[in-house]
Design a protein around this motif. Structure first.
Motif, PDB file in Angstrom:
ATOM      1  N   THR A  98     -18.817  -9.808   2.735  1.00 44.53           N
ATOM      2  CA  THR A  98     -17.804 -10.189   1.752  1.00 44.53           C
ATOM      3  C   THR A  98     -16.415 -10.069   2.378  1.00 44.53           C
ATOM      4  O   THR A  98     -16.251  -9.557   3.485  1.00 44.53           O
ATOM      5  CB  THR A  98     -17.874  -9.267   0.525  1.00 44.53           C
ATOM      6  OG1 THR A  98     -17.523  -7.932   0.941  1.00 44.53           O
ATOM      7  CG2 THR A  98     -19.278  -9.255  -0.077  1.00 44.53           C
ATOM      8  N   LYS A  99     -15.399 -10.515   1.652  1.00 42.21           N
ATOM      9  CA  LYS A  99     -14.013 -10.434   2.134  1.00 42.21           C
ATOM     10  C   LYS A  99     -13.553  -8.983   2.278  1.00 42.21           C
ATOM     11  O   LYS A  99     -12.588  -8.705   2.980  1.00 42.21           O
ATOM     12  CB  LYS A  99     -13.079 -11.176   1.171  1.00 42.21           C
ATOM     13  CG  LYS A  99     -13.097 -12.682   1.348  1.00 42.21           C
ATOM     14  CD  LYS A  99     -12.440 -13.091   2.667  1.00 42.21           C
ATOM     15  CE  LYS A  99     -12.328 -14.599   2.804  1.00 42.21           C
ATOM     16  NZ  LYS A  99     -11.738 -14.981   4.119  1.00 42.21           N
ATOM     17  N   ASP A 100     -14.220  -8.057   1.605  1.00 38.06           N
ATOM     18  CA  ASP A 100     -13.816  -6.649   1.664  1.00 38.06           C
ATOM     19  C   ASP A 100     -14.545  -5.862   2.746  1.00 38.06           C
ATOM     20  O   ASP A 100     -14.261  -4.683   2.953  1.00 38.06           O
ATOM     21  CB  ASP A 100     -14.059  -5.963   0.307  1.00 38.06           C
ATOM     22  CG  ASP A 100     -13.107  -6.469  -0.769  1.00 38.06           C
ATOM     23  OD1 ASP A 100     -11.952  -6.791  -0.413  1.00 38.06           O
ATOM     24  OD2 ASP A 100     -13.511  -6.555  -1.933  1.00 38.06           O
ATOM     25  N   PRO A 119     -10.954   0.550   2.726  1.00 37.25           N
ATOM     26  CA  PRO A 119     -10.456   1.700   1.970  1.00 37.25           C
ATOM     27  C   PRO A 119      -9.022   1.444   1.489  1.00 37.25           C
ATOM     28  O   PRO A 119      -8.367   0.498   1.930  1.00 37.25           O
ATOM     29  CB  PRO A 119     -10.488   2.830   3.009  1.00 37.25           C
ATOM     30  CG  PRO A 119     -10.339   2.139   4.320  1.00 37.25           C
ATOM     31  CD  PRO A 119     -10.971   0.781   4.166  1.00 37.25           C
ATOM     32  N   LYS A 120      -8.537   2.296   0.590  1.00 40.22           N
ATOM     33  CA  LYS A 120      -7.169   2.132   0.071  1.00 40.22           C
ATOM     34  C   LYS A 120      -6.155   2.212   1.203  1.00 40.22           C
ATOM     35  O   LYS A 120      -5.207   1.439   1.273  1.00 40.22           O
ATOM     36  CB  LYS A 120      -6.886   3.194  -0.989  1.00 40.22           C
ATOM     37  CG  LYS A 120      -7.651   2.985  -2.282  1.00 40.22           C
ATOM     38  CD  LYS A 120      -7.299   4.039  -3.316  1.00 40.22           C
ATOM     39  CE  LYS A 120      -8.071   3.808  -4.614  1.00 40.22           C
ATOM     40  NZ  LYS A 120      -7.765   4.852  -5.620  1.00 40.22           N
ATOM     41  N   THR A 121      -6.369   3.185   2.096  1.00 43.30           N
ATOM     42  CA  THR A 121      -5.519   3.281   3.277  1.00 43.30           C
ATOM     43  C   THR A 121      -6.251   2.615   4.439  1.00 43.30           C
ATOM     44  O   THR A 121      -7.220   3.157   4.963  1.00 43.30           O
ATOM     45  CB  THR A 121      -5.209   4.753   3.629  1.00 43.30           C
ATOM     46  OG1 THR A 121      -4.622   5.387   2.489  1.00 43.30           O
ATOM     47  CG2 THR A 121      -4.255   4.842   4.802  1.00 43.30           C
TER      48      THR A 121
END
Length: 214
Positions: A98-100, A119-121
């Protein structure tokens, strides 16, 4: 001496450490499965990886490092298949790209050499597993640098070639037809492995795996 006892073996052999091309042959229980074919390897050839598993390295031979554009020499597990399709019929674990989904190549990151959801960071450096081209439309994750040794290389795959004569940044690439053939054949229950070497290590491999028959 312990070596990976794969019933399925993908053997990739380059002429020497400077080779950008190699020959790939697939074996099951020592017997060739289908015709060998040419593949692209690292732009800067081959360097010794961290998983040698019974192979002996000459001290003058180069090592594989992060970003050096060398494909790793060694014996590695083949851990999963990935691709752009949401679902794929395969006998291997499957990762939907996926794109993530990213593979982290930042040596300083806690996620170094891991395929994770963003991840967020975000790490300083990572590779998108869903690209704008077809190179990762279908591929195989090579179990390279599983101990995440800093700066020894990351994100090594078998994947679709950019073009017929395009070397890689360290992976092994081939035509879509050939990667499809490999993915259809691989079976996690048969402990598939990749042996990637130069011709100078071939005799060592044949001693470690005496059932291999060309």
């Amino acid at each position: 001496m312990f070596v990976y006892a794969g019933e399925q073996i993908i053997l990739v052999v380059g002429d020497n450490h400077h080779s950008k091309k190699a020959t790939l042959t697939c074996f099951e229980d020592g017997v060739v499965v289908f015709d060998s074919f040419e593949v692209n390897i690292g732009k800067n050839g081959l360097g010794w990886g961290v998983e040698k598993k019974g192979l002996t390295q000459d001290e003058k031979e180069p090592l594989k490092y992060e970003g050096d554009k060398k494909a790793p020499i060694g014996i590695f597990t083949l851990d999963s298949v990935f691709g752009y399709q949401k679902d794929l019929k395969t006998k291997m674990p499957y990762l939907h790209a996926t794109k993530d989904l990213i593979c982290v190549d930042d040596s300083d990151s806690e996620f170094y050499n891991q395929i994770i959801q963003k991840p967020k960071t975000k790490p300083k450096s990572y590779e998108e597993m869903r690209r704008d081209d077809t190179q990762y439309k279908l591929g195989v994750v090579v179990g390279y640098n599983k101990k995440h040794i800093k700066n020894r290389g990351s994100c090594i795959f078998l994947h679709i070639e950019k073009s017929k004569d395009a070397p890689t940044a360290g992976c092994t690439s081939m035509t879509l037809e050939n990667i499809e053939k490999i993915v259809s054949w691989l079976d996690k229950d048969k402990n598939p492995i990749l042996i990637q070497i130069t011709k100078s290590q071939l005799n060592q491999v044949l001693k470690l795996y005496p059932n291999i028959r060309f």
